[in-house]
Design an enzyme around this catalytic site. Structure first.
Site, PDB file in Angstrom:
ATOM      1  CE  LYS A 198     -38.814 -27.948  15.188  1.00  0.00           C
ATOM      2  NZ  LYS A 198     -37.742 -28.633  14.430  1.00  0.00           N
ATOM      3  CG  ASP A 213     -39.174 -27.061  11.493  1.00  0.00           C
ATOM      4  OD1 ASP A 213     -39.568 -26.296  12.396  1.00  0.00           O
ATOM      5  OD2 ASP A 213     -38.428 -28.034  11.705  1.00  0.00           O
ATOM      6  CB  CYS A 221     -39.917 -31.357  12.338  1.00  0.00           C
ATOM      7  SG  CYS A 221     -38.096 -31.364  12.455  1.00  0.00           S
TER       8      CYS A 221
END
Ligand SMILES: [Zn+2]
Length: 240
Positions: free
Chosen positions: A143, A45, A188
């Site tokens: 995701k 990310d 994450c």
């Protein structure tokens, strides 16, 4: 006779010193990990929304970009992830009337921290940082695209059962060890490393190639949880 013995002893001692010196040099080289064909770097990310100025900014989030670019050169296998939400996603505070960002709600799968709107599919904020440069990356896995389920982890969504397919991809390619970096350490990145262990991978988190959000003690808790299941805590300098 005495002389010969002495010469021999000196030569032997010299040889020992040489061997010890080489041993020390070898030990030093061996203390660095050299990733191979069964290792993958997972870059989590590194997206505009998580950068300073973004809607869910992680402090110093941009500082890791050059570190990751350098780190990735050591890996044959690199996977990138993108948080990739629908508009009005259930993880957004804006989807829950009366709730503010960083408050929690109970959802069918458990407690959910609510976030500012971030990483909406196809928006500028969801794009990877423009300076991230890993041309050899082989897979981008997205995701958090199911409207009613969040997914911090790159492996399993927040319902604890829906897989993203990443474990199948890695296992299908004979990869058994993952090194995780990116944003954010306590969400994450951490959840990805925890699930990697759960799914049978060796896992490490490269600390200086991550930054955390650290809300309500989340950063210390994440490191504790990772330690408990054997996630290695490494620095980018530990990778050869
Ligand atoms: Zn998200």
């Amino acid at each position: 006779m005495v002389d010969v013995t002495r010469k021999y002893a000196l030569k032997w001692m010299g040889g020992m010193a040489l061997a010890m010196g080489m041993g020390a040099a070898t030990a030093l080289a061996q203390s660095k990990t050299k990733p191979g064909a069964s290792d993958a770097l997972i870059v989590v990310d590194v997206q505009n929304c998580f950068m300073p100025g973004g809607s869910l900014a992680v402090n110093e989030g941009d500082a890791i970009v050059p570190i990751i670019n350098q780190l990735a050169k050591s890996f044959q296998n690199v996977v990138l992830t993108q948080d990739w939400h629908t508009p009005g996603h259930t993880s957004f505070a804006s989807a829950h009337p009366g709730k503010k960002p960083f408050e929690s709600v109970k959802l069918p799968y458990g407690d959910q921290i609510l976030w500012p709107d971030h990483c909406v599919q196809g928006t500028e904020g969801a794009q990877l940082h423009k300076d991230l440069s890993i041309p050899q990356a082989q897979l981008v896995i997205r995701k958090g695209y199911h409207q009613d389920v969040d997914s911090y982890s790159a492996f399993i969504e927040a319902d604890g059962k829906t897989k993203t397919g990443l474990d199948g991809y890695l296992k299908g390619r004979g990869i058994d060890s993952v090194y995780v970096c990116g944003l954010a350490t306590d969400f994450c990145v951490g959840w990805t490393a925890l699930d990697a262990r759960k799914l049978g991978f060796r896992a490490a988190v490269i600390e200086d190639a991550c930054r955390g959000i650290d809300t309500q003690g989340s950063l210390a808790a994440a490191w504790e949880n990772m330690k408990r299941v054997g996630v290695r805590r490494m620095q980018s300098g530990d990778i050869a």
